[in-house]
Design a protein around this motif. Sequence first.
Motif, PDB file in Angstrom:
ATOM      1  N   ARG A 106       0.832  -1.207   0.000  1.00 48.08           N
ATOM      2  CA  ARG A 106       0.000   0.000   0.000  1.00 48.08           C
ATOM      3  C   ARG A 106       0.865   1.255   0.000  1.00 48.08           C
ATOM      4  O   ARG A 106       0.641   2.176  -0.791  1.00 48.08           O
ATOM      5  N   ASP A 107       1.848   1.317   0.890  1.00 47.13           N
ATOM      6  CA  ASP A 107       2.705   2.496   0.968  1.00 47.13           C
ATOM      7  C   ASP A 107       3.495   2.697  -0.324  1.00 47.13           C
ATOM      8  O   ASP A 107       3.724   3.829  -0.767  1.00 47.13           O
ATOM      9  N   VAL A 110       1.080   4.067  -2.935  1.00 47.38           N
ATOM     10  CA  VAL A 110       0.761   5.460  -2.622  1.00 47.38           C
ATOM     11  C   VAL A 110       1.922   6.370  -3.024  1.00 47.38           C
ATOM     12  O   VAL A 110       1.713   7.445  -3.605  1.00 47.38           O
ATOM     13  N   THR A 114       1.405   9.067  -5.943  1.00 48.03           N
ATOM     14  CA  THR A 114       1.549  10.480  -5.575  1.00 48.03           C
ATOM     15  C   THR A 114       2.563  11.169  -6.485  1.00 48.03           C
ATOM     16  O   THR A 114       2.346  12.301  -6.945  1.00 48.03           O
ATOM     17  N   ASP A 207      -2.269  14.250  -1.668  1.00 47.34           N
ATOM     18  CA  ASP A 207      -1.828  13.122  -0.842  1.00 47.34           C
ATOM     19  C   ASP A 207      -3.033  12.345  -0.304  1.00 47.34           C
ATOM     20  O   ASP A 207      -3.052  11.098  -0.361  1.00 47.34           O
ATOM     21  N   ALA A 211      -4.126   8.441  -1.413  1.00 50.19           N
ATOM     22  CA  ALA A 211      -4.229   7.411  -0.375  1.00 50.19           C
ATOM     23  C   ALA A 211      -5.610   6.774  -0.389  1.00 50.19           C
ATOM     24  O   ALA A 211      -5.750   5.538  -0.296  1.00 50.19           O
ATOM     25  N   VAL A 214      -5.938   4.514  -3.599  1.00 50.78           N
ATOM     26  CA  VAL A 214      -5.238   3.237  -3.485  1.00 50.78           C
ATOM     27  C   VAL A 214      -5.984   2.303  -2.542  1.00 50.78           C
ATOM     28  O   VAL A 214      -6.136   1.095  -2.822  1.00 50.78           O
ATOM     29  N   ASP A 215      -6.495   2.812  -1.434  1.00 46.97           N
ATOM     30  CA  ASP A 215      -7.246   1.979  -0.492  1.00 46.97           C
ATOM     31  C   ASP A 215      -8.500   1.400  -1.145  1.00 46.97           C
ATOM     32  O   ASP A 215      -8.853   0.228  -0.932  1.00 46.97           O
TER      33      ASP A 215
END
Length: 225
Positions: A106-107, A110, A114, A207, A211, A214-215
Amino acid sequence: MTKQSTPVEPHATANAEEPAPAPVRRGPGRPRHADTEERAYRAVLELFGHRGWAGLSLDGVATHAGIGKSSIYLRWKDKRDLLLDALRDLERRYVTPEETEGMTLRDYLVAHATARANLYLGEHGPAISHLYSAALANPDEFQEIRQERISKGVLSLEDRVQRAVNDGELPPDTPTREFLDAIEGAILVHVLVSSPDTIEDMRAKIDDYVATLVDIQLRGVGAAV
């Protein structure tokens, strides 16, 4: 008796002009300015972003960049070659986030999404946006650009997503390409449909937008968020 003065020969005068030095001949392709290529790259991306492929020309780039036309024509045979070089240069300067130890999928997504969004919202965002429509309308001229995948985006993450599938971070039936298409497409549409007077507000909130995006996609394929 009057003394006659001796005439002075022209070649003996003190203020006789020295012969002009021969002009220095420049080799082929030698820049008239040290930053010729940089200025040409900036100009071609700006013009392409505002006028599209049909409105782009080498003469126009020279005028927009404030450099001699000969400096342009000595380096690039046509506008496609100049745009290709400018995109290559942009790719070299495009900062791709690196995966660090312990970083979750996930990170990682992101971070990349971004960076991609900020590219669209940045100085050369209009040129990157025009790239897709121009490549679709002019497949022959843009074939090499397609092959080199000049615009590094979320789609370059296929290997990382596939690894997540293999490692069990994502369900085994996760459609990798479609999953990434949804992220890339949403970012592009988010920027394109927004009015120019909302760009600064969009930059401030990008940002959180990425996020959330993506979630949503991770939940959609059944991944834990």
